[in-house]
Motif scaffolding. Sequence first.
Motif, PDB file in Angstrom:
ATOM      1  N   HIS A   1      17.329   7.706 -12.820  1.00  0.00           N
ATOM      2  CA  HIS A   1      16.082   7.424 -12.096  1.00  0.00           C
ATOM      3  C   HIS A   1      16.257   7.660 -10.589  1.00  0.00           C
ATOM      4  O   HIS A   1      17.371   7.687 -10.071  1.00  0.00           O
ATOM      5  CB  HIS A   1      15.629   5.975 -12.320  1.00  0.00           C
ATOM      6  N   ILE A   2      15.127   7.863  -9.949  1.00  0.00           N
ATOM      7  CA  ILE A   2      15.077   7.958  -8.488  1.00  0.00           C
ATOM      8  C   ILE A   2      14.586   6.616  -7.964  1.00  0.00           C
ATOM      9  O   ILE A   2      13.605   6.071  -8.450  1.00  0.00           O
ATOM     10  CB  ILE A   2      14.090   9.046  -8.029  1.00  0.00           C
ATOM     11  N   HIS A   3      15.290   6.092  -6.970  1.00  0.00           N
ATOM     12  CA  HIS A   3      14.820   4.900  -6.275  1.00  0.00           C
ATOM     13  C   HIS A   3      14.259   5.337  -4.922  1.00  0.00           C
ATOM     14  O   HIS A   3      14.926   6.050  -4.183  1.00  0.00           O
ATOM     15  CB  HIS A   3      15.968   3.899  -6.040  1.00  0.00           C
ATOM     16  N   VAL A   4      13.038   4.899  -4.617  1.00  0.00           N
ATOM     17  CA  VAL A   4      12.471   5.192  -3.315  1.00  0.00           C
ATOM     18  C   VAL A   4      11.972   3.897  -2.704  1.00  0.00           C
ATOM     19  O   VAL A   4      11.238   3.146  -3.328  1.00  0.00           O
ATOM     20  CB  VAL A   4      11.326   6.242  -3.400  1.00  0.00           C
ATOM     21  N   SER A   5      12.444   3.611  -1.486  1.00  0.00           N
ATOM     22  CA  SER A   5      12.002   2.448  -0.725  1.00  0.00           C
ATOM     23  C   SER A   5      11.140   2.910   0.436  1.00  0.00           C
ATOM     24  O   SER A   5      11.385   3.966   1.022  1.00  0.00           O
ATOM     25  CB  SER A   5      13.193   1.650  -0.200  1.00  0.00           C
ATOM     26  N   VAL A   6      10.143   2.102   0.770  1.00  0.00           N
ATOM     27  CA  VAL A   6       9.261   2.414   1.909  1.00  0.00           C
ATOM     28  C   VAL A   6       9.300   1.273   2.899  1.00  0.00           C
ATOM     29  O   VAL A   6       9.670   0.143   2.572  1.00  0.00           O
ATOM     30  CB  VAL A   6       7.811   2.663   1.434  1.00  0.00           C
ATOM     31  N   TYR A   7       8.928   1.565   4.131  1.00  0.00           N
ATOM     32  CA  TYR A   7       8.898   0.545   5.177  1.00  0.00           C
ATOM     33  C   TYR A   7       7.714  -0.399   4.975  1.00  0.00           C
ATOM     34  O   TYR A   7       6.720  -0.028   4.378  1.00  0.00           O
ATOM     35  CB  TYR A   7       8.787   1.208   6.554  1.00  0.00           C
TER      36      TYR A   7
ATOM     37  N   PRO B   1       0.806  -1.235   0.000  1.00  0.00           N
ATOM     38  CA  PRO B   1       0.000   0.000   0.000  1.00  0.00           C
ATOM     39  C   PRO B   1       0.836   1.280   0.000  1.00  0.00           C
ATOM     40  O   PRO B   1       0.504   2.233  -0.706  1.00  0.00           O
ATOM     41  CB  PRO B   1      -0.828  -0.134   1.278  1.00  0.00           C
ATOM     42  N   ARG B   2       1.908   1.313   0.783  1.00  0.00           N
ATOM     43  CA  ARG B   2       2.741   2.529   0.813  1.00  0.00           C
ATOM     44  C   ARG B   2       3.411   2.760  -0.542  1.00  0.00           C
ATOM     45  O   ARG B   2       3.455   3.894  -1.044  1.00  0.00           O
ATOM     46  CB  ARG B   2       3.802   2.415   1.904  1.00  0.00           C
ATOM     47  N   ALA B   3       3.964   1.707  -1.137  1.00  0.00           N
ATOM     48  CA  ALA B   3       4.645   1.848  -2.428  1.00  0.00           C
ATOM     49  C   ALA B   3       3.656   2.255  -3.513  1.00  0.00           C
ATOM     50  O   ALA B   3       3.963   3.091  -4.370  1.00  0.00           O
ATOM     51  CB  ALA B   3       5.341   0.545  -2.795  1.00  0.00           C
TER      52      ALA B   3
ATOM     53  N   TYR C   1      11.942  -6.705  -4.404  1.00  0.00           N
ATOM     54  CA  TYR C   1      11.421  -8.072  -4.327  1.00  0.00           C
ATOM     55  C   TYR C   1      10.221  -8.191  -3.384  1.00  0.00           C
ATOM     56  O   TYR C   1       9.397  -9.087  -3.538  1.00  0.00           O
ATOM     57  CB  TYR C   1      12.523  -9.037  -3.891  1.00  0.00           C
ATOM     58  N   SER C   2      10.137  -7.300  -2.427  1.00  0.00           N
ATOM     59  CA  SER C   2       9.016  -7.353  -1.482  1.00  0.00           C
ATOM     60  C   SER C   2       7.922  -6.348  -1.831  1.00  0.00           C
ATOM     61  O   SER C   2       6.974  -6.163  -1.068  1.00  0.00           O
ATOM     62  CB  SER C   2       9.516  -7.090  -0.048  1.00  0.00           C
ATOM     63  N   GLY C   3       8.076  -5.673  -2.981  1.00  0.00           N
ATOM     64  CA  GLY C   3       7.062  -4.714  -3.410  1.00  0.00           C
ATOM     65  C   GLY C   3       7.105  -3.402  -2.666  1.00  0.00           C
ATOM     66  O   GLY C   3       6.130  -2.649  -2.682  1.00  0.00           O
ATOM     67  N   ARG C   4       8.259  -3.114  -2.018  1.00  0.00           N
ATOM     68  CA  ARG C   4       8.352  -1.892  -1.203  1.00  0.00           C
ATOM     69  C   ARG C   4       9.264  -0.845  -1.831  1.00  0.00           C
ATOM     70  O   ARG C   4       9.835  -0.009  -1.139  1.00  0.00           O
ATOM     71  CB  ARG C   4       8.842  -2.253   0.200  1.00  0.00           C
ATOM     72  N   ALA C   5       9.391  -0.881  -3.159  1.00  0.00           N
ATOM     73  CA  ALA C   5      10.257   0.092  -3.828  1.00  0.00           C
ATOM     74  C   ALA C   5       9.688   0.446  -5.200  1.00  0.00           C
ATOM     75  O   ALA C   5       9.059  -0.382  -5.866  1.00  0.00           O
ATOM     76  CB  ALA C   5      11.668  -0.458  -3.973  1.00  0.00           C
ATOM     77  N   VAL C   6       9.925   1.690  -5.602  1.00  0.00           N
ATOM     78  CA  VAL C   6       9.494   2.184  -6.904  1.00  0.00           C
ATOM     79  C   VAL C   6      10.650   2.953  -7.526  1.00  0.00           C
ATOM     80  O   VAL C   6      11.368   3.683  -6.827  1.00  0.00           O
ATOM     81  CB  VAL C   6       8.268   3.110  -6.770  1.00  0.00           C
ATOM     82  N   ASP C   7      10.843   2.789  -8.833  1.00  0.00           N
ATOM     83  CA  ASP C   7      11.836   3.555  -9.583  1.00  0.00           C
ATOM     84  C   ASP C   7      11.113   4.586 -10.447  1.00  0.00           C
ATOM     85  O   ASP C   7      10.174   4.250 -11.179  1.00  0.00           O
ATOM     86  CB  ASP C   7      12.674   2.642 -10.473  1.00  0.00           C
TER      87      ASP C   7
ATOM     88  N   TYR D   1       8.674  -2.753 -10.248  1.00  0.00           N
ATOM     89  CA  TYR D   1       7.771  -3.712  -9.617  1.00  0.00           C
ATOM     90  C   TYR D   1       7.181  -4.613 -10.703  1.00  0.00           C
ATOM     91  O   TYR D   1       7.166  -4.253 -11.888  1.00  0.00           O
ATOM     92  CB  TYR D   1       6.658  -3.001  -8.844  1.00  0.00           C
ATOM     93  N   CYS D   2       6.694  -5.779 -10.314  1.00  0.00           N
ATOM     94  CA  CYS D   2       6.213  -6.770 -11.272  1.00  0.00           C
ATOM     95  C   CYS D   2       4.906  -7.381 -10.773  1.00  0.00           C
ATOM     96  O   CYS D   2       4.739  -7.561  -9.561  1.00  0.00           O
ATOM     97  CB  CYS D   2       7.232  -7.902 -11.460  1.00  0.00           C
ATOM     98  N   PRO D   3       3.983  -7.700 -11.663  1.00  0.00           N
ATOM     99  CA  PRO D   3       2.759  -8.391 -11.237  1.00  0.00           C
ATOM    100  C   PRO D   3       3.091  -9.659 -10.450  1.00  0.00           C
ATOM    101  O   PRO D   3       3.865 -10.500 -10.925  1.00  0.00           O
ATOM    102  CB  PRO D   3       2.061  -8.718 -12.558  1.00  0.00           C
ATOM    103  N   GLY D   4       2.585  -9.746  -9.247  1.00  0.00           N
ATOM    104  CA  GLY D   4       2.873 -10.908  -8.420  1.00  0.00           C
ATOM    105  C   GLY D   4       4.201 -10.845  -7.699  1.00  0.00           C
ATOM    106  O   GLY D   4       4.516 -11.732  -6.901  1.00  0.00           O
ATOM    107  N   GLY D   5       4.986  -9.790  -7.957  1.00  0.00           N
ATOM    108  CA  GLY D   5       6.282  -9.636  -7.285  1.00  0.00           C
ATOM    109  C   GLY D   5       7.456  -9.960  -8.189  1.00  0.00           C
ATOM    110  O   GLY D   5       7.403 -10.915  -8.967  1.00  0.00           O
ATOM    111  N   CYS D   6       8.518  -9.155  -8.107  1.00  0.00           N
ATOM    112  CA  CYS D   6       9.727  -9.389  -8.907  1.00  0.00           C
ATOM    113  C   CYS D   6      10.576 -10.488  -8.278  1.00  0.00           C
ATOM    114  O   CYS D   6      10.665 -10.578  -7.047  1.00  0.00           O
ATOM    115  CB  CYS D   6      10.552  -8.114  -9.012  1.00  0.00           C
ATOM    116  N   ARG D   7      11.204 -11.288  -9.117  1.00  0.00           N
ATOM    117  CA  ARG D   7      12.045 -12.383  -8.627  1.00  0.00           C
ATOM    118  C   ARG D   7      13.487 -12.294  -9.113  1.00  0.00           C
ATOM    119  O   ARG D   7      14.324 -13.108  -8.728  1.00  0.00           O
ATOM    120  CB  ARG D   7      11.434 -13.723  -9.048  1.00  0.00           C
TER     121      ARG D   7
END
Length: 265
Positions: A259-265, A149-151, A186-192, A170-176
């Motif tokens: 690009h900007i990388h932003v990670s969230v908790y 939700p935060r990402a 990988y945990s869906g907590r980052a956006v580029d 990010y990827c549908p179902g999560g990046c591997r």
Amino acid sequence: MTMRCRHKALRDQRGSATIWVLAMAATLFAASIVVALSGSAATARNRAGTAADMAALAAAARLSSADNQVACRAAATVARRNGASLISCLTENGVADVRARVRLRGSLSKWGSATARARAAAGIGPYPVEATVRGDVGGGAMNAEGLTPRAERVRDLVRREFGERQLGGYCPGGCRSGHIPGSDHYSGRAVDIMLTPWRSEARVAKGWRIASWLVGNAEPLGVKYVIYRDRIWTPGDGWQDYQHPSGDTTNPTLRHLDHIHVSVY
């Protein structure tokens, strides 16, 4: 049914079909007009945004060697060259804050103009931004798109506030794969947030505008860290020099120049 009745029924059906076709044609025509007008308005907003970015950059470049009036005159000149007019120009603590306007044309002229605001720091870099986001949506599980939700909120707000559409990581179902071990992607907590062409002064200025906004709203957005152009921001430490774990100092992507990388908790 008599022959006369059948002919009348056929004529009625043909008449109804003709009316239906005309109605559909009118609807499609109206829709095409709406799309065209929306496209023109979007173009004007983009022009205003580019003009504001370039004007802020021009003003900031002169803050260290000229007075505020000279800096704002430079901003006005650059805005005009980019098809816009300068609405306001404020300079304080080494930061130029400008607003630019592009007047809408043709059938959109009655709606006035498109405006945009941009800020740039002397020397081109991060600068203080007051928080405008309220509340925290919390962590939560990864959704079908591969974002928590935060990402997802960060992605959607960057799209809305800055008009950026090149967002990924990010990827549908999560990046591997495709990222370093332990990456928040990988945990869906980052956006580029892609900012190309990365050598463009206007894109660099906008990149720092977005990065500074992310930092200014770090608490409600739940930001863990932000990386952009060889710099990394973390809560408590502020902006520091950054080097990719691989040690590569030539790849623009690994240096986060594009690009900007932003990670969230």
